[in-house]
Design a protein around this motif. Structure first.
Motif, PDB file in Angstrom:
ATOM      1  N   PHE A 281      13.303   5.718  13.896  1.00  0.00           N
ATOM      2  CA  PHE A 281      13.578   6.706  13.087  1.00  0.00           C
ATOM      3  C   PHE A 281      13.871   6.884  11.548  1.00  0.00           C
ATOM      4  CE2 PHE A 281      18.033   5.669  10.978  1.00  0.00           C
ATOM      5  CZ  PHE A 281      18.404   7.597  10.678  1.00  0.00           C
ATOM      6  N   ILE A 282      13.375   6.196  10.780  1.00  0.00           N
ATOM      7  CA  ILE A 282      13.694   5.807   9.342  1.00  0.00           C
ATOM      8  C   ILE A 282      12.203   6.357   9.249  1.00  0.00           C
ATOM      9  CG2 ILE A 282      12.824   3.772   7.447  1.00  0.00           C
ATOM     10  CD1 ILE A 282      16.183   4.397   8.004  1.00  0.00           C
ATOM     11  N   ASP A 283      10.882   5.806   9.971  1.00  0.00           N
ATOM     12  CA  ASP A 283       9.811   6.902   9.796  1.00  0.00           C
ATOM     13  C   ASP A 283       9.892   8.481  10.728  1.00  0.00           C
ATOM     14  OD1 ASP A 283       8.708   3.575   9.512  1.00  0.00           O
ATOM     15  OD2 ASP A 283       8.366   4.183  11.145  1.00  0.00           O
ATOM     16  N   GLU A 284      10.484   8.376  11.863  1.00  0.00           N
ATOM     17  CA  GLU A 284      10.721  10.534  11.016  1.00  0.00           C
ATOM     18  C   GLU A 284      11.632  10.938  10.418  1.00  0.00           C
ATOM     19  OE1 GLU A 284      13.229  10.577  15.168  1.00  0.00           O
ATOM     20  OE2 GLU A 284      13.162  12.953  14.609  1.00  0.00           O
ATOM     21  N   VAL A 285      12.237  10.351   9.734  1.00  0.00           N
ATOM     22  CA  VAL A 285      13.351  10.443   8.547  1.00  0.00           C
ATOM     23  C   VAL A 285      12.054  11.107   7.230  1.00  0.00           C
ATOM     24  CG1 VAL A 285      14.988  10.340   6.994  1.00  0.00           C
ATOM     25  CG2 VAL A 285      15.424   9.690   9.639  1.00  0.00           C
ATOM     26  N   PRO A 293      12.608  15.788  -2.588  1.00  0.00           N
ATOM     27  CA  PRO A 293      13.720  15.288  -3.784  1.00  0.00           C
ATOM     28  C   PRO A 293      14.705  14.466  -2.865  1.00  0.00           C
ATOM     29  CG  PRO A 293      13.886  17.286  -3.818  1.00  0.00           C
ATOM     30  CD  PRO A 293      13.243  17.622  -3.380  1.00  0.00           C
ATOM     31  N   ILE A 294      14.861  13.234  -2.920  1.00  0.00           N
ATOM     32  CA  ILE A 294      16.385  12.859  -2.453  1.00  0.00           C
ATOM     33  C   ILE A 294      17.241  12.101  -3.844  1.00  0.00           C
ATOM     34  CG2 ILE A 294      16.747  10.431  -1.023  1.00  0.00           C
ATOM     35  CD1 ILE A 294      15.641  13.170   0.299  1.00  0.00           C
ATOM     36  N   LEU A 295      17.920  12.299  -4.005  1.00  0.00           N
ATOM     37  CA  LEU A 295      18.738  11.707  -4.951  1.00  0.00           C
ATOM     38  C   LEU A 295      19.152  10.351  -5.039  1.00  0.00           C
ATOM     39  CD1 LEU A 295      20.652  11.644  -7.738  1.00  0.00           C
ATOM     40  CD2 LEU A 295      22.652  11.970  -6.353  1.00  0.00           C
ATOM     41  N   ASP A 296      19.417   9.779  -4.061  1.00  0.00           N
ATOM     42  CA  ASP A 296      19.410   8.238  -3.503  1.00  0.00           C
ATOM     43  C   ASP A 296      19.938   8.365  -2.200  1.00  0.00           C
ATOM     44  OD1 ASP A 296      22.657   8.979  -3.185  1.00  0.00           O
ATOM     45  OD2 ASP A 296      22.777   8.259  -5.701  1.00  0.00           O
ATOM     46  N   VAL A 297      20.289   6.679  -2.164  1.00  0.00           N
ATOM     47  CA  VAL A 297      19.863   6.541  -0.344  1.00  0.00           C
ATOM     48  C   VAL A 297      21.460   5.641  -0.535  1.00  0.00           C
ATOM     49  CG1 VAL A 297      19.121   4.940   1.739  1.00  0.00           C
ATOM     50  CG2 VAL A 297      17.701   7.243   0.054  1.00  0.00           C
ATOM     51  N   LYS A 347      15.927  -1.036   4.991  1.00  0.00           N
ATOM     52  CA  LYS A 347      15.673  -1.481   3.264  1.00  0.00           C
ATOM     53  C   LYS A 347      13.886  -1.143   2.938  1.00  0.00           C
ATOM     54  CE  LYS A 347      17.994  -2.967  -0.514  1.00  0.00           C
ATOM     55  NZ  LYS A 347      18.644  -3.982  -1.565  1.00  0.00           N
ATOM     56  N   GLN A 348      13.323  -2.141   3.645  1.00  0.00           N
ATOM     57  CA  GLN A 348      12.085  -2.668   3.604  1.00  0.00           C
ATOM     58  C   GLN A 348      11.386  -1.407   4.225  1.00  0.00           C
ATOM     59  OE1 GLN A 348      10.227  -3.565   6.406  1.00  0.00           O
ATOM     60  NE2 GLN A 348       8.216  -4.132   4.660  1.00  0.00           N
ATOM     61  N   ARG A 349      12.276  -0.982   5.145  1.00  0.00           N
ATOM     62  CA  ARG A 349      11.426   0.386   5.937  1.00  0.00           C
ATOM     63  C   ARG A 349      11.119   1.621   4.342  1.00  0.00           C
ATOM     64  NH1 ARG A 349       9.335  -0.788  11.749  1.00  0.00           N
ATOM     65  NH2 ARG A 349       8.841   1.566  12.339  1.00  0.00           N
ATOM     66  N   LEU A 350      12.072   1.508   4.230  1.00  0.00           N
ATOM     67  CA  LEU A 350      12.604   2.499   3.187  1.00  0.00           C
ATOM     68  C   LEU A 350      11.896   1.609   2.391  1.00  0.00           C
ATOM     69  CD1 LEU A 350      15.702   3.502   3.005  1.00  0.00           C
ATOM     70  CD2 LEU A 350      14.608   4.618   4.102  1.00  0.00           C
ATOM     71  N   TRP A 353       8.723   4.906  -0.230  1.00  0.00           N
ATOM     72  CA  TRP A 353       9.046   5.399   0.065  1.00  0.00           C
ATOM     73  C   TRP A 353      10.011   6.192  -1.188  1.00  0.00           C
ATOM     74  CZ3 TRP A 353      12.979   7.980   3.973  1.00  0.00           C
ATOM     75  CH2 TRP A 353      13.474  10.079   3.135  1.00  0.00           C
ATOM     76  N   ILE A 354      11.515   5.170  -0.826  1.00  0.00           N
ATOM     77  CA  ILE A 354      12.639   5.718  -1.056  1.00  0.00           C
ATOM     78  C   ILE A 354      12.726   3.917  -2.539  1.00  0.00           C
ATOM     79  CG2 ILE A 354      15.331   5.323  -1.801  1.00  0.00           C
ATOM     80  CD1 ILE A 354      13.893   7.702  -0.039  1.00  0.00           C
ATOM     81  N   PRO A 355      12.853   4.387  -4.064  1.00  0.00           N
ATOM     82  CA  PRO A 355      12.690   2.916  -5.040  1.00  0.00           C
ATOM     83  C   PRO A 355      13.774   2.530  -4.717  1.00  0.00           C
ATOM     84  CG  PRO A 355      12.571   5.164  -5.941  1.00  0.00           C
ATOM     85  CD  PRO A 355      12.159   5.500  -4.763  1.00  0.00           C
ATOM     86  N   GLU A 356      13.541   0.648  -5.013  1.00  0.00           N
ATOM     87  CA  GLU A 356      14.616   0.162  -4.309  1.00  0.00           C
ATOM     88  C   GLU A 356      16.250   0.695  -5.724  1.00  0.00           C
ATOM     89  OE1 GLU A 356      13.720  -3.934  -4.362  1.00  0.00           O
ATOM     90  OE2 GLU A 356      15.935  -3.876  -3.827  1.00  0.00           O
ATOM     91  N   GLU A 357      15.931   0.628  -6.777  1.00  0.00           N
ATOM     92  CA  GLU A 357      17.031   1.121  -7.518  1.00  0.00           C
ATOM     93  C   GLU A 357      17.779   2.418  -7.034  1.00  0.00           C
ATOM     94  OE1 GLU A 357      13.858   1.376  -8.365  1.00  0.00           O
ATOM     95  OE2 GLU A 357      13.748   3.194  -9.859  1.00  0.00           O
TER      96      GLU A 357
END
Ligand code: SF4
Lengths: 370, 304
Positions: A281-285, A293-297, A347-350, A353-357
């Motif tokens: 699912f995370i891979d699909e997203v 552009p993603i603001l945050d997660v 978190k690891q899967r992201l 793609w998405i920076p930790e902060e």
């Protein structure tokens, strides 16, 4: 719910209750006009206070979900509530939440509203101006970060209510106001800016006097937060919500329209084969939104107060999700160490793609709103 | 089970026939009739008497979650345009003396239109009925706003029992199990105009017109009611054996039962695997609770 069951129930919102006090409100007249589509030309039922219907003893939330009624009411008392310290404020200070509605058109099996409210009927408050006045008062003191889709999914109701458009008109002129609007719908947000014309030449729902220009100031300060789940979870547990693919398309369109977008992987559910299902699912997203552009997660696992869970288990005894043998710490039921592993996994899967902060994990007792 | 309450024998006659009911002599205080999966109570007239009768029936024969309750009877209608014999499902019940209002649940598509009702505490003559509004509260205000122009107004009805029946039944049922149906029998009683025999026959005719629509409708609704899922018998037996073999405390036994229910509802085949994991203690039971608890943790680790 099977189709033979559907034919037995009245359609959702076919019964409209209205408080005596709301009768004179122009917003109530708009809502009655919109609700006439569902009520099939039946007179609304006039009641003294919304609690006369909403708060009746011995109601069955799960059964009512098959055919919720609509209740139009006037809100009294507090209009805004300060978010608790442990709430997911995504780093914002002066965090508040509010709700123009009680209950949601969707029916997620894990939804805390089943434990919180005595009824599945949908209450819409018609006095939005009183909310706006309260926000003004706060803005005079400090900036405000306000979540407006608590205890409901406002975008899912937008075609009927026009509440989001009215709110954005208000928010457009308020510099210090940052808003979060959480949803599991696929409402096309362009319709907030360019409402579709109706047969009578007007616009559908509330009128936006200045059109796109008057709303554009609010758009960069309005965070659209999309709650995302694997499609198998959507179809099994998030009844009535938009499919994952539709949410992803709506999210992309929202970003294109200039709205900051937030991804909410909350609640993660402990289901058999979690790693494979959530991994794919995370891979699909990621692949669907790689260029958005993603603001945050936000990431959170399902957690719920034990009193709500007790009520929810009674209401949905056949839900595997709710019968999970949770751990109970300080009256909050949760997955324990398994929950932490689930968050770490996502978190690891992201990562990459998405920076930790940009990733936030809440300590909230239960996930709130859409 | 379908519980029915009616005030008068004449109102109940069509239901006796349709549900093959016979007098139930085991119930001493009120007239009760029983069918295969139904019982009908005669409450007599008056809200207080009706409340006492309903309450005592439901205490003696406590309803289950899957049961339904129907309150049926005849009423006066202030609007003389509405013909005698017209049946309604009630959307609002107001007790005139206390001002208390109850809104019955209207989840299901009903065979009849809706009406609102006020329960008064004396017989209404045609003259007295003139002081009652013709329509449900708010109908006029709504039509004045023009929003719902063209919506037919909701008629107002009056009787002497419904608020009492409702108050008494409420604690025993969930709202969606309760149904209130009323048939117009008059527009205010004019004692001189009708003989008691004719009046009785009229009442039976009126409820007869709604019984045919109501009974199949309620039967279908009762078919929709779901019972709680339970563990299959094999799993229950396994659970009992494991609780005793592992010497589990009440709280841990509940954890094990919940684990089995969760796995069962999730569609996971677990019994064989679990039996293998517990082979040793099932053969020679644990000597301490601690030992048993360790097995329980192992099961959770394995299956969750
Ligand atoms: S979308 Fe949110 S508020 Fe609506 S039912 Fe689902 S969890 Fe509850």
């Amino acid at each position: 719910m099977n189709s033979s069951k559907n034919t037995f129930y009245n359609p959702p919102f076919s019964r409209v209750y209205i408080e005596e006090e709301a009768l004179a409100s122009p917003a109530a007249a708009d809502l009655l006009r919109a609700a006439a589509k569902y009520s099939g030309g039946q007179q609304p039922i006039v009641i003294r206070r919304y609690m006369d219907v909403f708060g009746r003893a011995h109601q069955s939330f799960a059964v009512q979900k098959n055919s919720p009624a609509l209740i139009l009411a006037v809100k009294h008392g507090s209009f805004l509530y300060p978010g608790a310290d442990v709430c997911q404020s995504f780093g914002n200070s002066h965090f508040y939440y509010t709700s123009f509605a009680m209950n949601c058109p969707f029916h997620c099996e894990y939804c805390y509203l089943q434990g919180m409210y005595p009824s599945a009927n949908l209450v819409l408050f018609v006095n939005l101006d009183d909310y706006f006045a309260e926000i003004e008062r706060l803005l005079a003191q400090h900036p405000v970060y306000l979540c407006i889709s608590y205890d409901t999914d406002l975008l899912a109701l937008e075609r009927m209510t026009g509440f989001v458009r009215r709110y954005l008109e208000f928010a457009a002129g308020r510099e210090g106001l940052v808003t979060e609007l959480r949803t599991k719908s696929a409402f096309p947000v362009r319709q907030l800016i360019f409402p579709p014309a109706t047969a009578d030449g007007g616009s559908d729902g509330a009128v936006c006097p200045g059109g796109a220009a008057s709303l554009s100031a609010a758009i960069p300060r309005t965070i659209l937060a999309y709650t995302l789940s694997p499609e198998s979870v959507v179809s099994r547990y998030e009844h009535g919500t938009a499919p994952l693919s539709a949410r992803l398309s709506a999210l992309r369109a929202a970003a294109q329209a200039g709205f900051p977008v937030r991804l909410c992987f909350d609640p993660l559910l402990r289901i058999p084969d979690f790693d494979r299902i959530y991994g794919e699912f995370i891979d699909e997203v990621h692949s669907a939104l790689d260029d958005v552009p993603i603001l945050d997660v936000g990431i959170g696992v399902f957690r719920i107060s034990d009193s709500y869970l007790k009520q929810m288990r009674k209401s949905l005894p056949g839900s595997a999700l709710l019968q999970y043998p949770f751990e109970n710490t300080g009256h909050v039921c949760h997955y324990g160490a398994r929950g932490e592993k689930m968050i770490a996994f996502v978190k690891q899967r992201l990562s990459g793609w998405i920076p930790e902060e940009k990733i936030y994990t809440p300590q909230l007792p239960e996930g709130r709103g859409a | 089970m379908l519980y029915i309450a009616a005030a008068l024998y004449e109102e109940a006659i069509p239901f006796f026939d349709a549900l093959s009911m016979k007098k139930n002599t085991s119930f001493a205080h009120f007239d009760l009739f029983s069918g295969e999966d139904s019982m009908l109570l005669l409450t007599k007239t008056g809200a207080i008497r009706a409340a006492a009768a309903v309450s005592s029936m439901l205490t003696a024969f406590p309803p289950q979650k899957t049961d339904l309750f129907l309150s049926v009877g005849t009423v006066a209608c202030p609007d003389s345009e509405i013909p005698v014999g017209t049946p309604f499902i009630l959307q609002q019940i107001t007790d005139a003396a206390s001002g208390r209002t109850f809104c019955p649940e209207l989840l299901f598509r009903a065979p009849f239109p809706r009406a609102a009702l006020t329960t008064v505490h004396r017989v209404l003559t045609a003259e007295m009925l003139k002081s009652f509004p013709l329509h449900a509260p708010g109908s006029d205000i709504m039509s004045n706003t023009g929003v719902l122009a063209g919506c037919p107004p909701v008629p107002m009805l009056c009787d002497m029992e419904t608020s009492g029946v409702c108050e008494a039944a409420l604690p025993f049922f969930s709202c969606e199990q309760l149904f209130f149906c009323r048939v117009v029998s008059d527009h205010g009683i004019d004692a001189q105009a009708m003989s008691p025999e004719r009046l009785r026959a009229l009442v039976t005719e009126c409820t007869g017109r709604c019984a045919d629509g109501l009974i199949p409708w309620l039967k279908e609704i009762s078919g929709l009611r779901e019972t709680s899922p339970a563990l299959p018998p094999g799993a229950v037996a396994f659970c009992e054996a494991a609780v005793s073999a592992l010497r589990l405390s009440a709280a841990n036994a509940e954890q094990l039962r919940r684990l089995l229910l969760y796995l069962h509802l999730s569609g996971v085949a677990y019994l064989e695997e679990m039996s293998t994991l517990l082979e040793k203690p099932l053969h020679s039971p644990c000597r301490t609770k601690k030992e048993g608890q360790a097995y329980l943790e192992q099961l959770k680790e394995h299956f969750l």
